[in-house]
Design a protein around this motif. Sequence first.
Motif, short mmCIF file in Angstrom:
data_model
loop_
_atom_site.label_atom_id
_atom_site.label_comp_id
_atom_site.label_asym_id
_atom_site.label_seq_id
_atom_site.Cartn_x
_atom_site.Cartn_y
_atom_site.Cartn_z
N ALA A 37 61.68 12.22 5.17
CA ALA A 37 61.44 12.87 6.46
C ALA A 37 60.60 12.02 7.41
O ALA A 37 60.32 12.44 8.53
CB ALA A 37 60.75 14.22 6.24
N VAL A 38 60.19 10.81 6.98
CA VAL A 38 59.34 9.96 7.81
C VAL A 38 60.22 9.16 8.76
O VAL A 38 61.08 8.38 8.34
CB VAL A 38 58.49 9.01 6.94
N GLY A 39 60.00 9.35 10.07
CA GLY A 39 60.73 8.57 11.07
C GLY A 39 60.03 7.27 11.39
O GLY A 39 60.67 6.23 11.57
N GLU A 40 58.69 7.31 11.47
CA GLU A 40 57.90 6.11 11.75
C GLU A 40 56.61 6.16 10.93
O GLU A 40 56.08 7.24 10.67
CB GLU A 40 57.54 6.02 13.24
N PHE A 41 56.12 4.98 10.57
CA PHE A 41 54.84 4.87 9.88
C PHE A 41 54.11 3.67 10.46
O PHE A 41 54.66 2.56 10.50
CB PHE A 41 55.05 4.68 8.37
N THR A 42 52.90 3.87 10.95
CA THR A 42 52.14 2.79 11.56
C THR A 42 50.74 2.73 10.97
O THR A 42 50.17 3.74 10.55
CB THR A 42 52.01 2.97 13.09
N VAL A 43 50.18 1.52 10.94
CA VAL A 43 48.80 1.28 10.50
C VAL A 43 48.11 0.43 11.55
O VAL A 43 48.57 -0.67 11.86
CB VAL A 43 48.74 0.57 9.13
N GLN A 44 47.04 0.96 12.13
CA GLN A 44 46.22 0.19 13.07
C GLN A 44 45.03 -0.37 12.29
O GLN A 44 44.37 0.34 11.55
CB GLN A 44 45.72 1.10 14.19
N GLN A 45 44.77 -1.67 12.48
CA GLN A 45 43.66 -2.28 11.75
C GLN A 45 42.99 -3.33 12.64
O GLN A 45 43.47 -3.67 13.71
CB GLN A 45 44.16 -2.92 10.46
N ASN A 46 41.88 -3.85 12.14
CA ASN A 46 41.09 -4.85 12.85
C ASN A 46 40.69 -4.34 14.23
O ASN A 46 39.94 -3.39 14.34
CB ASN A 46 41.85 -6.17 12.92
N GLN A 47 41.20 -4.95 15.30
CA GLN A 47 40.80 -4.55 16.64
C GLN A 47 41.55 -3.27 17.05
O GLN A 47 42.70 -3.30 17.45
CB GLN A 47 41.09 -5.67 17.64
N ILE A 48 40.88 -2.13 16.92
CA ILE A 48 41.50 -0.83 17.15
C ILE A 48 41.19 -0.36 18.55
O ILE A 48 40.05 -0.47 19.02
CB ILE A 48 40.99 0.19 16.11
N SER A 49 42.18 0.18 19.24
CA SER A 49 41.98 0.73 20.58
C SER A 49 40.99 1.89 20.51
O SER A 49 40.95 2.63 19.52
CB SER A 49 43.33 1.21 21.13
N PRO A 50 40.21 2.12 21.57
CA PRO A 50 39.27 3.25 21.56
C PRO A 50 39.99 4.60 21.53
O PRO A 50 39.33 5.63 21.37
CB PRO A 50 38.49 3.06 22.86
N GLU A 51 41.29 4.61 21.70
CA GLU A 51 42.05 5.85 21.54
C GLU A 51 41.88 6.39 20.13
O GLU A 51 41.95 7.60 19.89
CB GLU A 51 43.53 5.60 21.82
#
Length: 578
Positions: A37-51
């Motif tokens: 059921a997963v359409g997208e999978f993302t990992v943010q790392q290191n320099q992360i947006s303030p969002e």
Amino acid sequence: GPSVGGQRPRNNNFTIEGIDNNSGSVTGPLVSVPTDAVGEFTVQQNQISPEFGHSSGGQFNQVVKSGGNKLSGTAYEYLQNRNLNAADNLSAVNGDELHPRYDNNRFGGSVGGPIKKNKIFFYGLYEYNPQGYSSTPGTLYAPTSAGWSTLSGITGINQTSLSQLKTYLGTAPTAVSTSVFGPYPLVGAGNESLGWTAAQTAAAKSIQVGQISFNAPSFSNSESGVGSLDVNLSEKDSLRARFILNRSGFIDTAAALPVFYETVPNNNYLVAFSEFHTFSPTLTNEFRLGYNRNSNAYPVGNQKWPGLDQFPNINVFEIGAQLGPDGNAPQSGTQNQYQVTENMSWTKGTHNLKFGFDGWKQISPQSFTQRSRGDYEWSYLSDYLFDYNPDYLAERSLGGAEYYGDRIFTGFYVNDSWKATPHLTVNVGLRYEYQTVPHSEQEQTVNAISNVPGLIVFQSPTAMTTAWMPRIGVAYSPGNSGKTSIRAGFGRSFDVLVDNFGLLTIPPQFSTTVDVPGSNPNGTYQNFLLGGGIPPTASAAALTQAQARAGTSGYTPNQVRPQSLQWNIGIQHVFAEN
């Protein structure tokens, strides 16, 4: 999860469709999305947006599949069992069963398509995963029929204690010894005070004992359901709704005997609603509402102990007898979290601005009192049967204070991604977060009797108001080849304070631990269980200053969140396209 950016795995942040999916108790993800059921999978790392805030580690997000204009579906099964898996070499070396039971069967199906072509789409999935494991063999010592008969005829023993022992241990089929143990009262050098003859004393020390074998079951069953709905209202507006449920049950094998095993239910639900609006080609907005719920409980069975308010944990070391449920049961926890998120993106010339906020309200009552039913442990069977006070341990925690981790979390941010030149992009952003003090931690004030002026004062902790998080990033590509990229960045992050910290600071006025003195050589402490053990009526409300200070296990003066400062620089060069 894994360690990201050198941070602890507990510092990761998990979201589904942008909705918080973290355990407020110990961190980590709650709801699990079935892989299909997963359409997208993302990992943010290191320099992360303030969002992205909440934690200093990796930012993990999953997006659920949507339906399309064509009706489509899947059916699948994943299977492992003892007949398909190869034998473990260590099993052969240890002489264990080469193919013990292992049945892992995960199967499910999905369907998606249009409700109204080009306008309304649906998607749904259901998955079931039963898992069975080989039984764990165990052995214990117990009297034979003749041994039980001898025991029941001894003068002065607690017949209820004997009956409970026989009920739960069972009867050994054959004797392997007649001198492993035997009940004898600790009264002087002989047993004259009980009217025993020398022959009776000798007989009491010669009980027929044998071994009993048993198998402890082990299994878990889980199911997942996913539903999604997408609606295109117009060229400028679209709606997205998601619903995910996880339900599971596994058998709690912490008790020594299978008769005390119980199934532990664990349920998770997540609801996400999103609205996307395009004001102009350069100005867009996304608005999200979310609800996340987790509930779990470690129950105890309906076993009764005559004369006691609850079935305690009983341990007689001489014969390896352990009666009673999981020593940490009962306990339970519930987390209800309500969330709202707003993000707006605006492109102005060479600047791409993004700003918004997210906030949630969490209601999370949790109940756990160690040894709440009583923990009574004897070194010798004789002391247990003659109902002396337990010589090894007799302890019970009373009060059953429920911890409430209710709190509010808010975060605001702004970020500018400025394309200074065709080769240089600069990201500058700032985030601010505020988290209120959990409800139960505010009740530390009731422990004011333990104050030491000038040193420590038990008061409501102060919420942190300085969680400012600047983020700066630079990306530069020298020359015109586009094969080299140089990136650098700096960021400040804070981690949330989880409920487990607050659980350690519950004031002693809400709970107390009672200990009783053990047996002595003269046997003066007798009729322990006949007298009700440790009663449930002890109160911790009127503690003396000395008692309150001795019972204080922790204190939180203020809510300072752990912070992390991160610098990074990297150079990447492509030498060849392949």
